[in-house]
Scaffold this active site. Structure first.
Site, PDB file in Angstrom:
ATOM      1  N   SER A  31     -10.629  -6.254  10.260  1.00  0.00           N
ATOM      2  CA  SER A  31     -11.920  -5.744   9.801  1.00  0.00           C
ATOM      3  C   SER A  31     -12.598  -6.837   8.998  1.00  0.00           C
ATOM      4  O   SER A  31     -11.940  -7.751   8.486  1.00  0.00           O
ATOM      5  CB  SER A  31     -11.751  -4.474   8.959  1.00  0.00           C
ATOM      6  OG  SER A  31     -11.101  -4.779   7.731  1.00  0.00           O
ATOM      7  N   ARG A  88       0.843  -1.197   0.000  1.00  0.00           N
ATOM      8  CA  ARG A  88       0.000   0.000   0.000  1.00  0.00           C
ATOM      9  C   ARG A  88       0.879   1.249   0.000  1.00  0.00           C
ATOM     10  O   ARG A  88       1.854   1.336   0.750  1.00  0.00           O
ATOM     11  CB  ARG A  88      -0.928   0.011   1.223  1.00  0.00           C
ATOM     12  CG  ARG A  88      -1.858  -1.195   1.265  1.00  0.00           C
ATOM     13  CD  ARG A  88      -2.786  -1.190   2.458  1.00  0.00           C
ATOM     14  NE  ARG A  88      -3.598  -2.405   2.473  1.00  0.00           N
ATOM     15  CZ  ARG A  88      -4.515  -2.691   3.390  1.00  0.00           C
ATOM     16  NH1 ARG A  88      -4.744  -1.829   4.386  1.00  0.00           N
ATOM     17  NH2 ARG A  88      -5.203  -3.818   3.331  1.00  0.00           N
ATOM     18  N   GLU A 124      -6.969  -0.201  14.855  1.00  0.00           N
ATOM     19  CA  GLU A 124      -7.543  -1.284  14.063  1.00  0.00           C
ATOM     20  C   GLU A 124      -6.538  -2.419  13.853  1.00  0.00           C
ATOM     21  O   GLU A 124      -5.403  -2.198  13.438  1.00  0.00           O
ATOM     22  CB  GLU A 124      -7.982  -0.753  12.696  1.00  0.00           C
ATOM     23  CG  GLU A 124      -8.562  -1.834  11.784  1.00  0.00           C
ATOM     24  CD  GLU A 124      -8.754  -1.367  10.357  1.00  0.00           C
ATOM     25  OE1 GLU A 124      -8.722  -2.215   9.448  1.00  0.00           O
ATOM     26  OE2 GLU A 124      -8.917  -0.134  10.142  1.00  0.00           O
ATOM     27  N   ARG A 166       1.947   1.695  10.379  1.00  0.00           N
ATOM     28  CA  ARG A 166       1.472   2.022   9.025  1.00  0.00           C
ATOM     29  C   ARG A 166       2.670   1.897   8.078  1.00  0.00           C
ATOM     30  O   ARG A 166       3.554   2.744   8.069  1.00  0.00           O
ATOM     31  CB  ARG A 166       0.904   3.435   8.984  1.00  0.00           C
ATOM     32  CG  ARG A 166       0.092   3.761   7.728  1.00  0.00           C
ATOM     33  CD  ARG A 166      -0.439   5.177   7.780  1.00  0.00           C
ATOM     34  NE  ARG A 166      -1.357   5.381   8.872  1.00  0.00           N
ATOM     35  CZ  ARG A 166      -2.668   5.128   8.811  1.00  0.00           C
ATOM     36  NH1 ARG A 166      -3.190   4.658   7.696  1.00  0.00           N
ATOM     37  NH2 ARG A 166      -3.440   5.348   9.862  1.00  0.00           N
ATOM     38  N   ARG A 169       0.783  -4.926  12.760  1.00  0.00           N
ATOM     39  CA  ARG A 169      -0.004  -4.346  13.853  1.00  0.00           C
ATOM     40  C   ARG A 169      -0.256  -5.348  14.968  1.00  0.00           C
ATOM     41  O   ARG A 169      -0.352  -4.977  16.138  1.00  0.00           O
ATOM     42  CB  ARG A 169      -1.317  -3.790  13.314  1.00  0.00           C
ATOM     43  CG  ARG A 169      -1.138  -2.527  12.497  1.00  0.00           C
ATOM     44  CD  ARG A 169      -2.440  -1.803  12.288  1.00  0.00           C
ATOM     45  NE  ARG A 169      -2.241  -0.585  11.507  1.00  0.00           N
ATOM     46  CZ  ARG A 169      -3.114   0.407  11.432  1.00  0.00           C
ATOM     47  NH1 ARG A 169      -4.273   0.315  12.058  1.00  0.00           N
ATOM     48  NH2 ARG A 169      -2.855   1.479  10.709  1.00  0.00           N
TER      49      ARG A 169
END
Length: 424
Positions: A351, A261, A348, A276, A388
């Site tokens: 999800s 990403r 987060e 991130r 994470r």
């Protein structure tokens, strides 16, 4: 894409869904106008073709001067048919473009609003108060250095910012997490998959990642290929252009892949550590089922994610994501956010989204149910995003001397109860 019948029969429902996401309903009017123009262009083309066929029969029966006149008219009509066909193609393209730009219709239960308008559904576990225990909190960067687990400096030297090396117990921790995630998936009847991280444009567009998320996607220059940001993309395309046996549903897959990403728009955000990053590994659940069963399946995916976080002995909360923060394909999305002690907030970790028929209409994946063939539904859910999860484990289970207690569920895969510092 959304069901065109919903747009035609209940455009106000689509307008309301756009408003719930905080988007303009201009696209609804544009799509309806494009649909009208398309239908008119089809009718015009078919009328010209019918006239052309009829005139062809007349030419075959005509004689002399009449035949010459008909032949001249046939030539003119042929040009008109070609023009009508071209107009029909343009109208169809405009209709498809408008239709593809409309996001999935957010569920009635999804909160309205943007990123900050989520609703907290539950809290699970008690966030650890390290200072109350007499421990000076260390963040995952310091812990990673002490354990010889994370090397950010060499990551930046070799690949640039937001890259890293996992070394020693850091690498071992990744493999242990992947193995635990895979074992969890198998327990719940998922077929394991190692998915490609490079896909053709059709896969990326079909899943909605060349829409609002296009700026975050890596395109390979000189090739018509993209690096995926999640294995949701190859798994959604896995059964593209296929008709599935309805009796075989649900099909449940757990796919491992590297993910890439750009993190566009995150400049200055989470620049420290591995919260991130531009590349990470992930185990992703993906399901094909019927729309009717998709809502119960969505809850099932959430329950599996919750059980995994509980195996890691993490405190977390579950949020119902607001409509304006949903991806293009999602009808509803739940996030599980783990408590990060040094940040004093939830972040987060997983999800899960119900995409109903949105992706399968784009990718032409259907099911056969008796005599009926219709699009099926897709759902996705993160089981373990490695960086994470490592952050949450290191910070939550740290001890006063910089060691980290290993959650019991991970110990068989890691071969140790405690991660010991290798440097002060």
């Amino acid at each position: 894409m959304i069901d065109p019948r919903v747009l035609r029969d209940d455009p106000d429902r689509v307008r309301a869904a756009q408003a719930k996401r905080g988007l303009s309903d201009e696209v609804v009017d544009r799509a309806l106008a494009a649909d009208g123009a398309r239908r008119a262009a089809i009718a015009e083309y078919e009328a010209k073709r019918s006239q052309q066929k009829s005139m062809g029969k007349q030419v075959a029966q005509a004689q002399g001067e009449e035949k010459q006149e008909l032949l001249a008219r046939t030539k003119e009509l042929s040009a008109e048919v070609k023009a009508a066909e071209a107009a029909q193609g343009e109208a169809e393209a405009a209709w498809q473009e408008a239709l593809l730009s409309i996001p999935n219709l957010a569920a009635e239960e999804a909160p309205a609003g943007g990123e900050d308008d989520y609703v907290v559904l539950e809290h699970v576990g008690t966030p650890r108060d390290l200072q109350a225990e007499g421990i000076t909190p260390r963040d995952h960067v310091e812990l990673g250095r002490m354990l010889g687990a994370i090397d950010l400096e060499r990551g930046a030297k070799v690949s640039g910012s937001r890259f890293y090396f996992l070394t020693g117990v850091g690498a071992e921790l990744e493999f242990a997490l992947v193995n635990l995630a895979n074992a969890t998936a198998r327990e719940h009847g998922f077929t394991q998959v190692v998915a490609p991280s490079m896909v053709k444009p059709r896969a990326m567009e079909g899943t909605g990642f060349l829409g609002q998320a296009a700026d975050d996607v890596y395109r390979i220059e000189g090739q018509d290929m993209y690096l995926v940001g999640t294995s949701e993309v190859p798994m959604a395309a896995f059964h593209s252009e296929e008709i599935l046996d309805g009796a075989s549903l649900p099909l449940r897959y757990a796919a491992f892949s590297p993910c890439f990403r750009k993190e566009a728009g995150s400049h200055g955000t989470d620049t420290r550590g591995i919260i991130r990053v531009h590349w990470f590994d992930k185990v992703e659940m993906f399901v094909y089922t019927t729309v009717e069963e998709s809502f119960a399946e969505h809850q099932r995916l959430l329950d599996i994610e919750k059980s995994f976080l509980e195996k890691l002995e993490l405190a977390y909360r579950v949020i119902d994501t607001a409509a304006g923060d949903l991806g293009l394909s999602a009808q509803r999305k739940f996030d599980c956010e783990a408590w990060i002690p040094t940040q004093g907030r939830y972040r987060e970790l997983t999800s899960t989204s119900n995409c109903t028929e949105f992706q399968t209409r784009r990718l032409d994946t259907r099911g056969r149910f008796g005599q009926e063939i219709r699009p099926v539904a897709t759902l996705n859910g993160t089981l373990c995003a490695i960086p994470r999860t490592i952050v949450a484990i290191l910070e939550t289970h740290q001890q006063a001397d910089g060691s980290v207690r290993v959650p019991e569920a991970l110990r068989p895969y890691l071969g140790r109860d405690v991660l010991e510092p290798v440097t002060a």
